[in-house]
Motif scaffolding. Structure first.
Motif, short mmCIF file in Angstrom:
data_model
loop_
_atom_site.label_atom_id
_atom_site.label_comp_id
_atom_site.label_asym_id
_atom_site.label_seq_id
_atom_site.Cartn_x
_atom_site.Cartn_y
_atom_site.Cartn_z
N SER A 132 40.58 43.99 34.47
CA SER A 132 40.95 44.79 35.64
C SER A 132 39.83 44.74 36.66
O SER A 132 40.07 44.84 37.86
CB SER A 132 41.24 46.24 35.23
OG SER A 132 40.09 46.85 34.68
N GLY A 133 38.60 44.59 36.16
CA GLY A 133 37.46 44.47 37.05
C GLY A 133 36.29 43.84 36.31
O GLY A 133 36.05 44.15 35.14
N VAL A 134 35.60 42.94 36.98
CA VAL A 134 34.40 42.30 36.43
C VAL A 134 33.35 42.31 37.53
O VAL A 134 33.66 42.03 38.69
CB VAL A 134 34.67 40.85 35.97
CG1 VAL A 134 33.41 40.26 35.33
CG2 VAL A 134 35.85 40.79 35.00
N ALA A 135 32.10 42.62 37.17
CA ALA A 135 31.07 42.71 38.20
C ALA A 135 29.69 42.41 37.63
O ALA A 135 29.40 42.65 36.46
CB ALA A 135 31.06 44.09 38.84
N LEU A 136 28.85 41.88 38.51
CA LEU A 136 27.43 41.68 38.26
C LEU A 136 26.64 42.69 39.07
O LEU A 136 27.12 43.20 40.08
CB LEU A 136 27.00 40.27 38.69
CG LEU A 136 27.68 39.07 38.05
CD1 LEU A 136 27.29 37.80 38.79
CD2 LEU A 136 27.31 38.97 36.58
N ALA A 137 25.42 42.98 38.63
CA ALA A 137 24.52 43.85 39.41
C ALA A 137 23.11 43.68 38.87
O ALA A 137 22.88 42.94 37.91
CB ALA A 137 24.97 45.30 39.33
N ASP A 138 22.18 44.39 39.48
CA ASP A 138 20.79 44.34 39.02
C ASP A 138 20.53 45.29 37.87
O ASP A 138 19.49 45.19 37.21
CB ASP A 138 19.85 44.66 40.18
CG ASP A 138 19.87 43.58 41.26
OD1 ASP A 138 20.12 42.40 40.91
OD2 ASP A 138 19.64 43.91 42.43
N ASP A 139 21.45 46.22 37.62
CA ASP A 139 21.33 47.12 36.48
C ASP A 139 22.71 47.38 35.93
O ASP A 139 23.73 47.22 36.62
CB ASP A 139 20.63 48.43 36.86
CG ASP A 139 21.42 49.22 37.88
OD1 ASP A 139 22.33 49.98 37.48
OD2 ASP A 139 21.17 49.05 39.09
N ILE A 140 22.80 47.77 34.66
CA ILE A 140 24.08 47.85 33.97
C ILE A 140 24.95 48.99 34.50
O ILE A 140 26.19 48.88 34.53
CB ILE A 140 23.88 47.96 32.45
CG1 ILE A 140 25.16 47.56 31.71
CG2 ILE A 140 23.40 49.34 32.05
CD1 ILE A 140 25.57 46.12 31.91
N ALA A 141 24.34 50.10 34.93
CA ALA A 141 25.13 51.21 35.45
C ALA A 141 25.83 50.81 36.74
O ALA A 141 27.01 51.12 36.94
CB ALA A 141 24.25 52.44 35.69
N THR A 142 25.13 50.10 37.62
CA THR A 142 25.75 49.64 38.87
C THR A 142 26.84 48.61 38.58
O THR A 142 27.89 48.61 39.22
CB THR A 142 24.69 49.04 39.81
OG1 THR A 142 23.69 50.03 40.06
CG2 THR A 142 25.31 48.60 41.12
N ALA A 143 26.59 47.75 37.60
CA ALA A 143 27.61 46.75 37.24
C ALA A 143 28.87 47.45 36.75
O ALA A 143 29.99 47.06 37.10
CB ALA A 143 27.06 45.81 36.17
#
Length: 428
Positions: A132-143
């Protein structure tokens, strides 16, 4: 009256044997049924899967424990490399209740995506074996937040899989939503206490997720069973796109003329293509997805025609964007706000504002990359994305009319880039 809800709570007996062997040529593959002794409504029950895809379907989970199969130069994954099939009670930090088939196949589907996204914190939220959603980020909470906000409706009741330890910030966000499963390599101090507020949440600690790069190139025996009892054996799919250097230039020779894009993709667009192609490994075909800045914007899955699924992904992007705006502004889902407006409890202007902003922003699609798991047979599918401001298109290439799709990008204002992956990513 029959207790309909009881069927979802009931742990089914299954008559599958404790061990199964599969002979392929002169190689015997041996599997052991996975069972767990878990608390179920106050009673310790030793059982494997709760049930299959639906209540009433007996099911069993088997782990490969012996036998190694090689097909030519391809060595398939052997024993001792278990992830989902190797889950034991110790990894079920909070069982909630015995898992069903889709709980575990959702986790497995997320791992199929995340094994290609190991370099940065990444989250895949799965629902019925599609992200439903996939994301990258600099930290896991933001991802996690980005993956959740990509489709906060479908995330309800889903499986969230994280490739980094869960911190308290991520746990707080997950505890606010009804999830079926959370799986991560570990949990930081205090995170489990927060997640445990959800008594039926299945919390899995899977240390192997921290080493997912070891599964990146692994292939396994994929078995498709048929209605007549027969089966098709195939090696599993494989994603060769590790970096932008693995992508191919979009070119097509037609009537003696070489057609190429006028504009080459930027580094950011190439990064989105690599990310999007990883996500495509876990999306049911036919599929078209839109991604931007390392996050899914719209996911179209499992359709019969490519132009149709391109439109569906756009429609979903608009619906999800409007829901996100509504959630951020009013703490409500769009349908909840619409109901309050219909009852006269909220002003209609609130809905109008969300609709106007969604339309003005074109659901965040401008500047996104459009990814297709197979080539576009006609330019109409590409035109759907270009009409929404897509700036880069990626697909395997190889269609008779690739030149038309390239020219569609060249005719866009401003021109869009296009690259080929050189590989199809069907998943059925």
């Amino acid at each position: 009256m029959t207790d309909i809800k009881k069927q979802y709570r009931t742990v089914m007996d299954d008559r599958f044997p404790p061990e199964v062997s599969l002979t392929v040529g002169d190689v015997v593959l041996k599997y052991k049924k996975r069972v767990w002794r878990l608390d179920d409504d106050g009673v310790l029950v030793e059982k494997g899967l709760r049930y299959g895809e639906n209540p009433g379907q007996e099911a069993a989970l088997y782990e490969l424990v012996d036998g190694a199969l090689a097909l030519g130069e391809i060595e398939l994954i052997g024993p001792g490399r278990g992830l989902v099939s190797a889950l034991d009670e110790g990894q079920m930090v909070q069982a909630g209740k015995h898992p069903g088939k889709t709980n575990l196949t959702d986790v497995d589907g997320a791992l199929h995506i995340l094994r290609y996204l190991t370099e940065r914190p990444a989250v895949a939220i799965m629902k019925h074996n599609n992200p439903s959603g996939v994301a990258l980020a600099d930290d896991i909470a933001t991802a996690y937040h980005r993956a959740f906000m990509a489709d906060l409706i479908a995330a309800f009741g889903g499986a969230a899989v994280l490739n980094r330890p869960v911190d308290k910030t991520a746990a707080e966000m997950m505890a606010e939503l009804y999830l079926e499963v959370v799986a991560a390599p570990d949990y930081e101090e205090g995170a489990l206490d927060i997640l445990a507020r959800r008594k039926n949440l299945r919390i899995l600690r899977m240390p192997g997720i921290a080493r997912l790069d070891q599964w990146r190139d692994s292939r396994f025996l994929d078995i498709k069973c048929l209605i007549d009892g027969g089966m098709i054996l195939q090696t599993s799919s494989f994603n060769p796109i590790i970096s932008a250097a693995d992508l191919l230039p979009a070119q097509c020779l037609h009537d003696g003329k070489l057609h190429e894009p006028k504009r080459q993709p930027s580094a950011a667009e190439l990064a989105d293509v690599v990310f999007g192609w990883a996500v495509e490994q876990g999306v049911s075909s036919n599929s078209v997805i839109y991604v931007k800045d390392g996050c899914t914007v719209g996911i179209g899955a499992g359709q019969q025609d490519r132009v149709g699924v391109a439109r569906i992904a756009v429609d979903k992007a608009y619906a999800k964007y409007a829901n996100r705006l509504c959630w951020q502004s009013h703490g409500l889902k769009l349908d909840e706000l619409a109901l309050l407006v219909a009852r006269g409890e909220k002003p209609a202007e609130l809905l109008a504002e969300i609709e106007a902003r969604t339309k003005a922003d074109r659901a965040g699609l401008p500047g996104s990359a459009m990814i297709s798991d197979a080539f576009f047979p006609f330019r109409d599918g590409v035109d759907v994305g270009l009409a929404q401001g897509v700036s880069c298109v990626a697909h395997p290439g190889g269609a008779m009319r690739d030149w038309e799709s390239i020219e569609a990008c060249n005719q866009a204002d401003p021109p869009a880039a296009m690259v080929f992956t050189g590989q199809r990513a069907f998943k059925h």
